[in-house]
Design a protein around this motif. Structure first.
Motif, PDB file in Angstrom:
ATOM      1  N   GLU A  20      41.040  34.081   2.603  1.00  0.00           N
ATOM      2  CA  GLU A  20      41.850  34.879   3.521  1.00  0.00           C
ATOM      3  C   GLU A  20      41.157  35.012   4.882  1.00  0.00           C
ATOM      4  O   GLU A  20      41.791  34.893   5.934  1.00  0.00           O
ATOM      5  N   MET A  21      39.847  35.250   4.867  1.00  0.00           N
ATOM      6  CA  MET A  21      39.104  35.371   6.126  1.00  0.00           C
ATOM      7  C   MET A  21      39.133  34.069   6.917  1.00  0.00           C
ATOM      8  O   MET A  21      39.309  34.077   8.140  1.00  0.00           O
ATOM      9  N   VAL A  22      38.967  32.956   6.218  1.00  0.00           N
ATOM     10  CA  VAL A  22      39.002  31.653   6.891  1.00  0.00           C
ATOM     11  C   VAL A  22      40.398  31.396   7.451  1.00  0.00           C
ATOM     12  O   VAL A  22      40.549  30.979   8.602  1.00  0.00           O
ATOM     13  N   ALA A  23      41.420  31.668   6.666  1.00  0.00           N
ATOM     14  CA  ALA A  23      42.801  31.412   7.093  1.00  0.00           C
ATOM     15  C   ALA A  23      43.196  32.258   8.294  1.00  0.00           C
ATOM     16  O   ALA A  23      43.895  31.780   9.197  1.00  0.00           O
ATOM     17  N   THR A  24      42.748  33.511   8.322  1.00  0.00           N
ATOM     18  CA  THR A  24      43.124  34.410   9.420  1.00  0.00           C
ATOM     19  C   THR A  24      42.119  34.386  10.569  1.00  0.00           C
ATOM     20  O   THR A  24      42.354  35.002  11.603  1.00  0.00           O
ATOM     21  N   GLU A  25      40.994  33.675  10.351  1.00  0.00           N
ATOM     22  CA  GLU A  25      39.904  33.617  11.328  1.00  0.00           C
ATOM     23  C   GLU A  25      39.372  35.015  11.661  1.00  0.00           C
ATOM     24  O   GLU A  25      38.935  35.266  12.774  1.00  0.00           O
ATOM     25  N   MET A  27      36.535  37.325  10.481  1.00  0.00           N
ATOM     26  CA  MET A  27      35.304  37.423   9.707  1.00  0.00           C
ATOM     27  C   MET A  27      34.658  38.799   9.826  1.00  0.00           C
ATOM     28  O   MET A  27      33.495  38.975   9.486  1.00  0.00           O
ATOM     29  N   SER A  28      35.406  39.785  10.285  1.00  0.00           N
ATOM     30  CA  SER A  28      34.823  41.097  10.562  1.00  0.00           C
ATOM     31  C   SER A  28      34.252  41.780   9.317  1.00  0.00           C
ATOM     32  O   SER A  28      33.331  42.586   9.434  1.00  0.00           O
ATOM     33  N   ASP A  29      34.765  41.448   8.140  1.00  0.00           N
ATOM     34  CA  ASP A  29      34.283  42.073   6.910  1.00  0.00           C
ATOM     35  C   ASP A  29      33.496  41.096   6.038  1.00  0.00           C
ATOM     36  O   ASP A  29      33.262  41.347   4.866  1.00  0.00           O
ATOM     37  N   LEU A  30      33.070  39.978   6.622  1.00  0.00           N
ATOM     38  CA  LEU A  30      32.413  38.925   5.854  1.00  0.00           C
ATOM     39  C   LEU A  30      31.171  39.401   5.123  1.00  0.00           C
ATOM     40  O   LEU A  30      30.952  39.058   3.957  1.00  0.00           O
ATOM     41  N   GLU A  31      30.362  40.213   5.763  1.00  0.00           N
ATOM     42  CA  GLU A  31      29.103  40.640   5.145  1.00  0.00           C
ATOM     43  C   GLU A  31      29.331  41.374   3.818  1.00  0.00           C
ATOM     44  O   GLU A  31      28.484  41.326   2.927  1.00  0.00           O
ATOM     45  N   SER A  32      30.498  41.990   3.655  1.00  0.00           N
ATOM     46  CA  SER A  32      30.788  42.693   2.398  1.00  0.00           C
ATOM     47  C   SER A  32      30.968  41.744   1.218  1.00  0.00           C
ATOM     48  O   SER A  32      30.919  42.172   0.066  1.00  0.00           O
ATOM     49  N   LEU A  33      31.161  40.456   1.477  1.00  0.00           N
ATOM     50  CA  LEU A  33      31.325  39.456   0.422  1.00  0.00           C
ATOM     51  C   LEU A  33      29.998  38.817   0.014  1.00  0.00           C
ATOM     52  O   LEU A  33      29.967  38.008  -0.910  1.00  0.00           O
ATOM     53  N   ILE A  34      28.922  39.171   0.713  1.00  0.00           N
ATOM     54  CA  ILE A  34      27.652  38.461   0.559  1.00  0.00           C
ATOM     55  C   ILE A  34      26.590  39.370  -0.048  1.00  0.00           C
ATOM     56  O   ILE A  34      26.383  40.498   0.411  1.00  0.00           O
ATOM     57  N   HIS A  35      25.901  38.861  -1.049  1.00  0.00           N
ATOM     58  CA  HIS A  35      24.806  39.584  -1.709  1.00  0.00           C
ATOM     59  C   HIS A  35      23.693  39.839  -0.687  1.00  0.00           C
ATOM     60  O   HIS A  35      23.422  38.987   0.169  1.00  0.00           O
ATOM     61  N   PRO A  36      23.019  40.986  -0.744  1.00  0.00           N
ATOM     62  CA  PRO A  36      21.947  41.286   0.219  1.00  0.00           C
ATOM     63  C   PRO A  36      20.832  40.236   0.272  1.00  0.00           C
ATOM     64  O   PRO A  36      20.212  40.044   1.312  1.00  0.00           O
ATOM     65  N   ASN A  37      20.590  39.532  -0.837  1.00  0.00           N
ATOM     66  CA  ASN A  37      19.531  38.515  -0.870  1.00  0.00           C
ATOM     67  C   ASN A  37      20.086  37.097  -0.870  1.00  0.00           C
ATOM     68  O   ASN A  37      19.416  36.159  -1.326  1.00  0.00           O
ATOM     69  N   ALA A  38      21.290  36.915  -0.358  1.00  0.00           N
ATOM     70  CA  ALA A  38      21.926  35.600  -0.351  1.00  0.00           C
ATOM     71  C   ALA A  38      21.104  34.594   0.452  1.00  0.00           C
ATOM     72  O   ALA A  38      20.330  34.960   1.338  1.00  0.00           O
ATOM     73  N   ALA A  56      26.029  35.768   6.919  1.00  0.00           N
ATOM     74  CA  ALA A  56      27.304  36.062   7.576  1.00  0.00           C
ATOM     75  C   ALA A  56      27.310  35.539   9.009  1.00  0.00           C
ATOM     76  O   ALA A  56      28.297  34.940   9.454  1.00  0.00           O
ATOM     77  N   HIS A  57      26.236  35.746   9.731  1.00  0.00           N
ATOM     78  CA  HIS A  57      26.165  35.297  11.123  1.00  0.00           C
ATOM     79  C   HIS A  57      26.302  33.782  11.229  1.00  0.00           C
ATOM     80  O   HIS A  57      27.072  33.277  12.059  1.00  0.00           O
ATOM     81  N   VAL A  58      25.572  33.046  10.403  1.00  0.00           N
ATOM     82  CA  VAL A  58      25.634  31.583  10.455  1.00  0.00           C
ATOM     83  C   VAL A  58      27.034  31.095  10.097  1.00  0.00           C
ATOM     84  O   VAL A  58      27.579  30.201  10.756  1.00  0.00           O
ATOM     85  N   LEU A  59      27.638  31.676   9.078  1.00  0.00           N
ATOM     86  CA  LEU A  59      28.992  31.267   8.697  1.00  0.00           C
ATOM     87  C   LEU A  59      30.001  31.568   9.800  1.00  0.00           C
ATOM     88  O   LEU A  59      30.878  30.757  10.097  1.00  0.00           O
ATOM     89  N   GLN A  60      29.874  32.745  10.422  1.00  0.00           N
ATOM     90  CA  GLN A  60      30.777  33.084  11.523  1.00  0.00           C
ATOM     91  C   GLN A  60      30.618  32.105  12.682  1.00  0.00           C
ATOM     92  O   GLN A  60      31.610  31.655  13.266  1.00  0.00           O
ATOM     93  N   CYS A  61      29.393  31.768  13.009  1.00  0.00           N
ATOM     94  CA  CYS A  61      29.142  30.817  14.090  1.00  0.00           C
ATOM     95  C   CYS A  61      29.717  29.444  13.762  1.00  0.00           C
ATOM     96  O   CYS A  61      30.353  28.809  14.599  1.00  0.00           O
ATOM     97  N   ALA A  62      29.474  28.989  12.548  1.00  0.00           N
ATOM     98  CA  ALA A  62      29.970  27.668  12.145  1.00  0.00           C
ATOM     99  C   ALA A  62      31.489  27.608  12.229  1.00  0.00           C
ATOM    100  O   ALA A  62      32.051  26.646  12.776  1.00  0.00           O
TER     101      ALA A  62
END
Length: 144
Positions: A20-25, A27-38, A56-62
């Motif tokens: 959904e985040m990718v489709a809507t572009e 990424m404002s809540d992306l960090e909530s999907l990621i484990h703290p030690n990812a 999250a930052h690298v994925l948003q940039c990419a």
């Protein structure tokens, strides 16, 4: 794209949120999907990056670099905790293909995100664009 079968409910929810985040572009809540030690790995970076903020930052940039980004196929391991997403995209006028290899924990959080991209020219163009966008302080690296 067809639905994946045999995913644990938490993983299915996390993967659906990612799509959904990718489709809507958005990424404002992306960090909530990621484990703290990812951990994030890519052939564009020598060392992996760790931590939810860095991943999250690298994925948003990419995703901000790509145009015409589309997922085509998805596969999962038998236990449903590891997903492969095949994609195509453009960086400038260069077309590329790639896969996202995503590992999820029992709570449906991304623990590992690894990207593989071809051809080499597409990867090089992506790496060059990423150098312009990535904030090294978010990655725990000194600028310069």
């Amino acid at each position: 794209m067809s639905e994946l079968l045999n995913l644990p409910p938490a993983v299915a929810k996390g993967l659906a949120a990612w799509h959904e985040m990718v489709a809507t572009e958005d990424m404002s809540d992306l960090e909530s999907l990621i484990h703290p030690n990812a951990v994030f790995s890519s052939p564009a970076y020598w060392n992996p990056y760790t931590g939810s903020a860095a991943v999250a930052h690298v994925l948003q940039c990419a995703l901000s670099v790509f145009t015409d980004f589309t997922y085509h196929r998805q596969f999962a391991t038998e236990d449903g905790h590891h997903v492969t997403l095949e994609f195509s995209a453009k960086v400038g006028d260069l077309e590329l293909k790639g896969v996202d290899l995503i590992g999820y924990d029992a709570d449906g959080l991304i623990e590992r995100f690894e990207v593989m991209i071809r051809p080499l020219r597409g990867l090089a163009a992506l790496a060059e664009e990423m150098k312009q966008r990535v904030d090294l302080t978010v990655l725990g690296k000194a600028p310069g």
